[in-house]
Each structure stands twice: as structure tokens, then as C-alpha cells.
Motif scaffolding. Structure first.
Motif, short mmCIF file in Angstrom:
data_model
loop_
_atom_site.label_atom_id
_atom_site.label_comp_id
_atom_site.label_asym_id
_atom_site.label_seq_id
_atom_site.Cartn_x
_atom_site.Cartn_y
_atom_site.Cartn_z
N UNK A 118 0.81 -1.22 0.00
CA UNK A 118 0.00 0.00 0.00
C UNK A 118 0.84 1.27 0.00
N UNK A 119 0.34 2.29 -0.69
CA UNK A 119 1.04 3.58 -0.70
C UNK A 119 0.96 4.22 0.68
N UNK A 120 -0.12 3.96 1.42
CA UNK A 120 -0.29 4.50 2.76
C UNK A 120 -0.26 3.36 3.76
N UNK A 121 0.36 3.60 4.89
CA UNK A 121 0.35 2.58 5.93
C UNK A 121 -1.01 2.57 6.62
N UNK A 122 -1.34 1.44 7.20
CA UNK A 122 -2.61 1.32 7.90
C UNK A 122 -2.51 1.95 9.28
N UNK A 123 -3.60 2.56 9.71
CA UNK A 123 -3.63 3.14 11.05
C UNK A 123 -3.82 2.04 12.09
N UNK B 121 -9.31 -0.26 0.83
CA UNK B 121 -8.84 0.58 -0.27
C UNK B 121 -7.32 0.75 -0.24
N UNK B 122 -6.77 0.96 0.95
CA UNK B 122 -5.32 1.13 1.06
C UNK B 122 -4.57 -0.13 0.61
N UNK C 196 1.26 -9.15 4.41
CA UNK C 196 2.14 -7.99 4.58
C UNK C 196 2.57 -7.79 6.03
N UNK C 197 2.09 -8.64 6.94
CA UNK C 197 2.54 -8.60 8.32
C UNK C 197 1.81 -7.63 9.22
N UNK C 198 0.70 -7.04 8.75
CA UNK C 198 -0.07 -6.14 9.60
C UNK C 198 -0.81 -6.89 10.70
N UNK C 199 -1.36 -8.05 10.36
CA UNK C 199 -2.08 -8.86 11.33
C UNK C 199 -1.58 -10.29 11.23
#
Length: 229
Positions: free
Chosen positions: A164-169, A208-209, A225-228
Motif C-alpha cells: 500500500x502507498x499509505x500505511x494502515x492506522x 482501499x489502502x 504484509x505482516x499487519x495482522x
């Protein structure tokens, strides 16, 4: 081994494997919804069935999806089946005890499926079909290894395309984690002290991100991607 720069580089690798196996066609199926009970499904990513592509994909999905999804959870042994065409068969010689055989009355073609288990969104099968397949153990092992490389190529290409171009909050990650745990929006809202509308907004923005088409794909990509987890 040199990694593929695009999907166009993967296709000739599969053609070379097809020729070595003396198969008629190939197909690569990915497993979507890994780790989400009841949500897993097979998706055909690449094939060279031509005009019969939709029909043949449907035959495999409707006839063998459940067996293939269950098999990859417990084993990485190749899967084979014989077709209904005249003189259709699969013979693996000395490797036969180390294969799983599926029912033979589902597809007109015989099939050989190499399971590749590489984590969320990297799991799947590289499948070769023909009227008949006569296989040696050395050939089976070699092509299984090459199938893993094909899946690595596809996974690496996806990673480049979907970062993603933006990181997740933090809130987006928290909502995705709970959704990945099987919680519905109402349960997530109660757990995080938010409104259902806000939870859905966080899940929507995260989707969307991650350039995902729906919540299930967003969860799978977030895992990869390792977020969760």
C-alpha cells in the motif's frame, strides 16, 4: 534461480514443465481466504486451456475444490486423478504410494496437482492435465520443486503490486485483526468501543489502502504484509 519480472515470464516456465511431463495443459490455482474457516476457495490464476478455460476451471472447482482445500492443510503430497475420456489414466510408477488419488468420474481429463504451501495467499496448486500421464518419481520430485518456484514468482509479483502507498492506522489494523478472527462488525464495535458505522469505515479504508476488492481479500493481504496474524 532468477525470479520472474512479470507474469509473462512465468508462462514459459509452466510451458517447459508441461512439455517435460508430456501434459496437454497447465493451470495455477491459488487459495483465497486462507485461515478463514468457511471462506477458502480456489481461484484459477493462470492456464492455457484456451476456449475451454472456463469450463475446465469450473470442473476442477466444483469437482475437487473441497478435497484439494482439505488436502493442502495436512499434506504436500501430489494429487492425481484419472479422467473419463477413453484410455484416460495417471500412472506414477514407484511414486504411486506417495500420491493421493481423487475420484475418477469428475473431469474428462486426467490430472496431476502439485500442492504448494507457503503461507497466506501463497498456498495453491500447480496442475497439469492430459488424456494420460506416465510419471517417474524423479520427474515428480523435480516438477514439484519447480511448482514451488512458480508460486514464489507469483507471490513476489503480487507483493510488488499490492504494497500500500499509505500505511494502515492502528484502528484499521485492530479492525482487520478482529475481522480476521471471525468477528462481525457489531462484535468488533463492541470490542473496540466504536460504532458499527465507524468500524465499517475503518475496514473500508483499509480495504482501499490494500488495493483489495473486498474485506476477505484485505484480511488475506494484511496477513501477508505482516499487519495482522
Amino acid at each position: 534461480m532468477q525470479r520472474a519480472a512479470s507474469r509473462a515470464d512465468v508462462f514459459p516456465k509452466l510451458i517447459a514443465m508441461q512439455k517435460q511431463l508430456r501434459a496437454r495443459n497447465f493451470a495455477v490455482f491459488r487459495i483465497l481466504g486462507a485461515g478463514l474457516p468457511g471462506k477458502r476457495k480456489l481461484l484459477c490464476e493462470m492456464e492455457n486451456w484456451g476456449d475451454d478455460s472456463e469450463r475446465y476451471s469450473d470442473l476442477i472447482v466444483t469437482g475437487y475444490a473441497e478435497a484439494l482445500l482439505d488436502h493442502i492443510e495436512i499434506s504436500t503430497l501430489p494429487v492425481v486423478w484419472s479422467g473419463t475420456e477413453h484410455m484416460s489414466f495417471v500412472e506414477a510408477f514407484d511414486f504411486t504410494p506417495l500420491t493421493r488419488r481423487l475420484p475418477s468420474d469428475v473431469t474428462p481429463f486426467s490430472g496431476l496437482a502439485f500442492p504448494v504451501r507457503m503461507g497466506a495467499m501463497g498456498n495453491g496448486y500447480v496442475i497439469f492435465t492430459a488424456a494420460s500421464l506416465s510419471l517417474s518419481s524423479d520427474l515428480m520430485i523435480e516438477q514439484h520443486v519447480r511448482s514451488c518456484h512458480v508460486m514464489i514468482d507469483l507471490l513476489a509479483l503480487d507483493e510488488r503490486r499490492t504494497v500500500p502507498a499509505e500505511t494502515l492506522s492502528e484502528r484499521e489494523v485492530a479492525c482487520l485483526q478482529l475481522a480476521g478472527d471471525g468477528r462481525i462488525s457489531e462484535e468488533i464495535a463492541e470490542n473496540l468501543g466504536l460504532s458499527v458505522h465507524t468500524v465499517n469505515a475503518y475496514l473500508g479504508s483499509a480495504t482501499m489502502k490494500l488495493d483489495a476488492v473486498n474485506r476477505i481479500q484485505a484480511i488475506a493481504k494484511a496477513i501477508r504484509l505482516g499487519y495482522i496474524h
